[in-house]
Design a protein around this motif. Structure first.
Motif, PDB file in Angstrom:
ATOM      1  N   ILE A  75       0.859  -1.177   0.000  1.00  0.00           N
ATOM      2  CA  ILE A  75       0.000   0.000   0.000  1.00  0.00           C
ATOM      3  C   ILE A  75       0.896   1.228   0.000  1.00  0.00           C
ATOM      4  CG2 ILE A  75      -1.740   1.312   1.284  1.00  0.00           C
ATOM      5  CD1 ILE A  75      -2.658  -1.383   2.483  1.00  0.00           C
ATOM      6  N   LYS A  76       0.643   2.135  -0.932  1.00  0.00           N
ATOM      7  CA  LYS A  76       1.445   3.351  -1.007  1.00  0.00           C
ATOM      8  C   LYS A  76       0.501   4.540  -1.064  1.00  0.00           C
ATOM      9  CE  LYS A  76       5.309   5.405  -3.473  1.00  0.00           C
ATOM     10  NZ  LYS A  76       5.395   6.433  -2.494  1.00  0.00           N
ATOM     11  N   ARG A  77       0.510   5.322  -0.016  1.00  0.00           N
ATOM     12  CA  ARG A  77      -0.301   6.537   0.068  1.00  0.00           C
ATOM     13  C   ARG A  77       0.628   7.742   0.062  1.00  0.00           C
ATOM     14  NH1 ARG A  77      -3.921   3.613  -1.375  1.00  0.00           N
ATOM     15  NH2 ARG A  77      -5.436   2.689   0.008  1.00  0.00           N
ATOM     16  N   LYS A  78       0.069   8.924   0.180  1.00  0.00           N
ATOM     17  CA  LYS A  78       0.854  10.158   0.116  1.00  0.00           C
ATOM     18  C   LYS A  78       1.947  10.201   1.200  1.00  0.00           C
ATOM     19  CE  LYS A  78       0.322  15.132  -0.193  1.00  0.00           C
ATOM     20  NZ  LYS A  78      -0.590  16.253  -0.226  1.00  0.00           N
ATOM     21  N   LYS A  79       1.600   9.879   2.450  1.00  0.00           N
ATOM     22  CA  LYS A  79       2.580   9.956   3.543  1.00  0.00           C
ATOM     23  C   LYS A  79       2.955   8.593   4.115  1.00  0.00           C
ATOM     24  CE  LYS A  79       2.336  14.457   5.520  1.00  0.00           C
ATOM     25  NZ  LYS A  79       2.717  15.029   6.763  1.00  0.00           N
TER      26      LYS A  79
END
Length: 178
Positions: A75-79
């Motif tokens: 999972i790769k989100r903004k932060k």
């Protein structure tokens, strides 16, 4: 037992999701175990050929670790990102401390040889604090942890005197770009 170590690693990103790490670490890993100490194999002046049965209360390995890891960001989100990883670690044994309760035999003995290797799987999370600082934490379990036979121990079970064990590693740290 609870053990503390220190390490540093360089990470290379192949893509936004795939990465590899290589590093260097030090850990003193203590095992609460009862095994027979071979006093005849100990170096002088602690050596003794009386061969009374002396058992350990614990054995501590002071080890240099050379880990190689490959990981995938699930999972790769903004932060924040969550990742899975798998790795191989070469373990170089500096010395071993035998706690036996007899001052004559108890102490640290130099080893300086390749002790074995570990294979682990794990998971973790990265959280970006600022543009250049990311906090990281994770958990890894050793599937395989080979150990060389210890010449200062003896017993009928050759496998047991190598003191094989598995471990659960928890790590926290800071990442910054170079």
């Amino acid at each position: 037992t609870f053990n503390v170590g220190i390490g540093a690693a360089l990470q290379y990103r192949f893509t936004e999701r795939w990465f590899a790490e290589a590093g260097l670490g030090y850990i003193s890993r203590k095992l609460n175990t009862t095994v027979f100490l071979n006093q005849g194999a100990l170096p002088p002046p602690r050596q003794s050929f009386t061969m009374e049965l002396v058992t350990t209360h614990s054995v501590a390995f002071r080890t240099i670790e050379l880990p190689l890891t490959i990981g995938y960001r699930v999972i790769k989100r903004k932060k924040t990102s969550l990742f899975l990883d798998a790795g191989f670690t070469g373990n170089f044994l500096l010395n071993t401390y035998y706690e036996v309760g007899f001052k004559q035999y108890e102490g640290s003995y130099a080893k300086t040889y390749w002790q074995g290797y570990s294979v682990h799987i794990g998971m973790g999370a990265d959280h970006r604090i600022s543009k250049k600082i990311t906090a990281t934490a994770g958990l890894a379990y050793s599937l395989i942890n080979t150990m060389k036979k210890d010449a200062y121990l003896f017993g009928q079970d050759e496998y047991a005197i190598a003191l094989p064990h598995r471990y659960l590693r928890f790590f926290v740290g800071i990442k910054t770009p170079l």
